[in-house]
Design a protein around this motif. Sequence first.
Motif, PDB file in Angstrom:
ATOM      1  N   GLU A 156       0.834  -1.196   0.000  1.00  0.00           N
ATOM      2  CA  GLU A 156       0.000   0.000   0.000  1.00  0.00           C
ATOM      3  C   GLU A 156       0.874   1.254   0.000  1.00  0.00           C
ATOM      4  N   ILE A 216       1.033   4.244  -2.835  1.00  0.00           N
ATOM      5  CA  ILE A 216       0.907   5.669  -2.528  1.00  0.00           C
ATOM      6  C   ILE A 216       2.146   6.424  -3.002  1.00  0.00           C
ATOM      7  N   TYR A 226      -5.809  13.963  -3.421  1.00  0.00           N
ATOM      8  CA  TYR A 226      -6.382  12.916  -2.576  1.00  0.00           C
ATOM      9  C   TYR A 226      -7.595  13.468  -1.830  1.00  0.00           C
ATOM     10  N   TYR A 251     -11.392  12.063  -1.939  1.00  0.00           N
ATOM     11  CA  TYR A 251     -11.989  11.550  -0.693  1.00  0.00           C
ATOM     12  C   TYR A 251     -12.231  12.700   0.279  1.00  0.00           C
ATOM     13  N   GLN A 280     -12.879  11.969   4.106  1.00  0.00           N
ATOM     14  CA  GLN A 280     -11.891  11.239   4.896  1.00  0.00           C
ATOM     15  C   GLN A 280     -10.991  12.203   5.663  1.00  0.00           C
ATOM     16  N   LYS A 323      -7.322  13.333   7.175  1.00  0.00           N
ATOM     17  CA  LYS A 323      -6.018  13.406   6.516  1.00  0.00           C
ATOM     18  C   LYS A 323      -5.359  12.025   6.525  1.00  0.00           C
ATOM     19  N   ASN A 324      -4.820  11.637   5.378  1.00  0.00           N
ATOM     20  CA  ASN A 324      -4.184  10.331   5.233  1.00  0.00           C
ATOM     21  C   ASN A 324      -2.735  10.419   5.712  1.00  0.00           C
ATOM     22  N   GLN A 325      -2.446   9.765   6.824  1.00  0.00           N
ATOM     23  CA  GLN A 325      -1.108   9.804   7.428  1.00  0.00           C
ATOM     24  C   GLN A 325      -0.063   9.154   6.529  1.00  0.00           C
ATOM     25  N   ASN A 337      -8.738   1.935  -5.109  1.00  0.00           N
ATOM     26  CA  ASN A 337      -8.849   3.387  -4.985  1.00  0.00           C
ATOM     27  C   ASN A 337      -9.488   3.968  -6.246  1.00  0.00           C
TER      28      ASN A 337
END
Length: 99
Positions: free
Chosen positions: A18, A22, A40, A44, A47, A49-51, A83
């Motif tokens: 994954e 990314i 991103y 999304y 959602q 914040k994507n760490q 995704n």
Amino acid sequence: MDKKEMEKQIIENYQNDEKMMILIYAQWCINNGIDPVALYGEAYPDQAKNQIITEVMELTVPANESEAIPDQTVLNVLEIFGNHDLAFAVQEQIEKREK
């Protein structure tokens, strides 16, 4: 390897894959003058914040130091990981660039 160790290894492999997905996405964005975090967020919006993106951004390089990443490669990688919304956002960026 017992069942618990095997499950742990599978989870770790998935997480590593994954992160690679990314990284491919983020580097493609940088190579094409797109903010990966912003795109991103567009894909999304509900959602948090994507760490992982934040972590992976430290591994990216400037566009002039990167190998080219074909559009189809980033789309395929995003689709493999489910995704679809992000792949759609990337496709929109490709179409904008081609106009």
